[in-house]
Design a protein around this motif. Structure first.
Motif, PDB file in Angstrom:
ATOM      1  N   ALA A  33       0.834  -1.207   0.000  1.00 10.80           N
ATOM      2  CA  ALA A  33       0.000   0.000   0.000  1.00 10.80           C
ATOM      3  C   ALA A  33       0.872   1.261   0.000  1.00 10.80           C
ATOM      4  O   ALA A  33       0.539   2.254  -0.654  1.00 10.80           O
ATOM      5  CB  ALA A  33      -0.930  -0.013   1.208  1.00 10.80           C
ATOM      6  N   ALA A  34       1.980   1.231   0.719  1.00 12.20           N
ATOM      7  CA  ALA A  34       2.875   2.392   0.798  1.00 12.20           C
ATOM      8  C   ALA A  34       3.519   2.698  -0.555  1.00 12.20           C
ATOM      9  O   ALA A  34       3.791   3.857  -0.868  1.00 12.20           O
ATOM     10  CB  ALA A  34       3.947   2.157   1.855  1.00 12.20           C
ATOM     11  N   LEU A  35       3.754   1.665  -1.351  1.00 17.89           N
ATOM     12  CA  LEU A  35       4.394   1.853  -2.655  1.00 17.89           C
ATOM     13  C   LEU A  35       3.586   2.756  -3.586  1.00 17.89           C
ATOM     14  O   LEU A  35       4.152   3.415  -4.460  1.00 17.89           O
ATOM     15  CB  LEU A  35       4.636   0.500  -3.332  1.00 17.89           C
ATOM     16  N   GLU A  36       2.284   2.820  -3.383  1.00 18.42           N
ATOM     17  CA  GLU A  36       1.440   3.654  -4.250  1.00 18.42           C
ATOM     18  C   GLU A  36       1.805   5.128  -4.141  1.00 18.42           C
ATOM     19  O   GLU A  36       1.818   5.844  -5.139  1.00 18.42           O
ATOM     20  CB  GLU A  36      -0.037   3.443  -3.920  1.00 18.42           C
ATOM     21  N   SER A  37       2.099   5.583  -2.918  1.00 19.05           N
ATOM     22  CA  SER A  37       2.443   6.993  -2.749  1.00 19.05           C
ATOM     23  C   SER A  37       3.943   7.229  -2.610  1.00 19.05           C
ATOM     24  O   SER A  37       4.417   8.339  -2.812  1.00 19.05           O
ATOM     25  CB  SER A  37       1.716   7.579  -1.534  1.00 19.05           C
ATOM     26  N   ARG A  38       4.676   6.183  -2.251  1.00 17.09           N
ATOM     27  CA  ARG A  38       6.135   6.308  -2.074  1.00 17.09           C
ATOM     28  C   ARG A  38       6.834   5.117  -2.725  1.00 17.09           C
ATOM     29  O   ARG A  38       7.217   4.170  -2.050  1.00 17.09           O
ATOM     30  CB  ARG A  38       6.479   6.361  -0.586  1.00 17.09           C
ATOM     31  N   PRO A  39       7.008   5.168  -4.051  1.00 19.09           N
ATOM     32  CA  PRO A  39       7.599   4.029  -4.763  1.00 19.09           C
ATOM     33  C   PRO A  39       9.008   3.678  -4.301  1.00 19.09           C
ATOM     34  O   PRO A  39       9.471   2.562  -4.517  1.00 19.09           O
ATOM     35  CB  PRO A  39       7.603   4.463  -6.228  1.00 19.09           C
ATOM     36  N   GLU A  40       9.694   4.607  -3.640  1.00 19.42           N
ATOM     37  CA  GLU A  40      11.075   4.357  -3.208  1.00 19.42           C
ATOM     38  C   GLU A  40      11.163   3.642  -1.867  1.00 19.42           C
ATOM     39  O   GLU A  40      12.234   3.176  -1.489  1.00 19.42           O
ATOM     40  CB  GLU A  40      11.840   5.695  -3.132  1.00 19.42           C
ATOM     41  N   ILE A  41      10.074   3.520  -1.137  1.00 20.80           N
ATOM     42  CA  ILE A  41      10.132   2.933   0.201  1.00 20.80           C
ATOM     43  C   ILE A  41      10.353   1.425   0.094  1.00 20.80           C
ATOM     44  O   ILE A  41       9.742   0.751  -0.728  1.00 20.80           O
ATOM     45  CB  ILE A  41       8.879   3.263   1.043  1.00 20.80           C
ATOM     46  N   ASN A  42      11.263   0.908   0.898  1.00 19.85           N
ATOM     47  CA  ASN A  42      11.529  -0.529   0.813  1.00 19.85           C
ATOM     48  C   ASN A  42      10.857  -1.272   1.971  1.00 19.85           C
ATOM     49  O   ASN A  42      10.466  -0.680   2.978  1.00 19.85           O
ATOM     50  CB  ASN A  42      13.033  -0.823   0.726  1.00 19.85           C
ATOM     51  N   TYR A  43      10.735  -2.559   1.783  1.00 21.04           N
ATOM     52  CA  TYR A  43      10.049  -3.421   2.754  1.00 21.04           C
ATOM     53  C   TYR A  43      10.688  -3.342   4.135  1.00 21.04           C
ATOM     54  O   TYR A  43       9.997  -3.255   5.147  1.00 21.04           O
ATOM     55  CB  TYR A  43      10.039  -4.866   2.240  1.00 21.04           C
ATOM     56  N   ALA A  44      12.010  -3.356   4.186  1.00 22.33           N
ATOM     57  CA  ALA A  44      12.714  -3.334   5.472  1.00 22.33           C
ATOM     58  C   ALA A  44      12.374  -2.078   6.270  1.00 22.33           C
ATOM     59  O   ALA A  44      12.231  -2.132   7.496  1.00 22.33           O
ATOM     60  CB  ALA A  44      14.220  -3.441   5.258  1.00 22.33           C
ATOM     61  N   THR A  45      12.230  -0.951   5.586  1.00 22.74           N
ATOM     62  CA  THR A  45      11.877   0.300   6.258  1.00 22.74           C
ATOM     63  C   THR A  45      10.477   0.205   6.860  1.00 22.74           C
ATOM     64  O   THR A  45      10.255   0.605   8.004  1.00 22.74           O
ATOM     65  CB  THR A  45      11.954   1.481   5.267  1.00 22.74           C
ATOM     66  N   VAL A  46       9.536  -0.317   6.092  1.00 24.41           N
ATOM     67  CA  VAL A  46       8.163  -0.469   6.584  1.00 24.41           C
ATOM     68  C   VAL A  46       8.137  -1.418   7.777  1.00 24.41           C
ATOM     69  O   VAL A  46       7.533  -1.116   8.817  1.00 24.41           O
ATOM     70  CB  VAL A  46       7.223  -0.961   5.460  1.00 24.41           C
ATOM     71  N   LEU A  47       8.797  -2.555   7.650  1.00 27.94           N
ATOM     72  CA  LEU A  47       8.826  -3.531   8.743  1.00 27.94           C
ATOM     73  C   LEU A  47       9.415  -2.914  10.004  1.00 27.94           C
ATOM     74  O   LEU A  47       8.862  -3.056  11.094  1.00 27.94           O
ATOM     75  CB  LEU A  47       9.622  -4.773   8.333  1.00 27.94           C
ATOM     76  N   ARG A  48      10.521  -2.203   9.862  1.00 28.52           N
ATOM     77  CA  ARG A  48      11.177  -1.585  11.026  1.00 28.52           C
ATOM     78  C   ARG A  48      10.266  -0.557  11.679  1.00 28.52           C
ATOM     79  O   ARG A  48      10.155  -0.501  12.900  1.00 28.52           O
ATOM     80  CB  ARG A  48      12.507  -0.959  10.600  1.00 28.52           C
TER      81      ARG A  48
END
Length: 127
Positions: A33-48
């Motif tokens: 869901a975050a990728l829709e507004s922030r394509p640069e965000i990676n999974y590790a950042t979201v998990l952390r």
């Protein structure tokens, strides 16, 4: 907002906004869901971020499945009300009127939103 819970950071607010839209979700679902507004965000950042928010008490985590499921501890309205109170106190010297006037004068309210606000003001006050 409960005084026992810390105020969310801007990044944490973004994760909360996504969780409010998704409902309880895994880190993978939140990342998608975050990728829709922030394509640069990676999974590790979201998990952390989700893990930190859980540690801070902002999120609950269901660990009964392999992929942990995260959910907000507080309702969206409760968080927004707490943040709004803080903003009114800090930026508008405690005046809700000053906040509303700033929003109306600053072009932050559309014509449709103005009509909704006017309809609310025109309603009979609760007894």
């Amino acid at each position: 907002m409960s005084t026992s819970l810390p105020k969310p950071t801007p990044s944490e607010l973004e994760m909360l906004r996504l969780l409010f839209a998704l409902g309880p979700a895994t880190a993978k679902q939140v990342h998608q869901a975050a990728l829709e507004s922030r394509p640069e965000i990676n999974y590790a950042t979201v998990l952390r971020l989700l893990q930190v928010m859980h540690t801070k008490g902002l999120l609950a985590r269901d660990e009964s499945q392999r992929a942990h499921v995260y959910s907000a501890v507080q309702e969206q309205d409760s968080i927004q009300t707490g943040l709004l109170k803080d903003l009114i106190n800090k930026a508008f010297a405690g005046s809700g009127k000053a906040l509303v006037l700033a929003a109306l004068r600053g072009g932050h309210v559309s014509a449709g939103e103005r009509a909704e606000i006017q309809a609310l003001l025109d309603e009979e006050p609760p007894k």
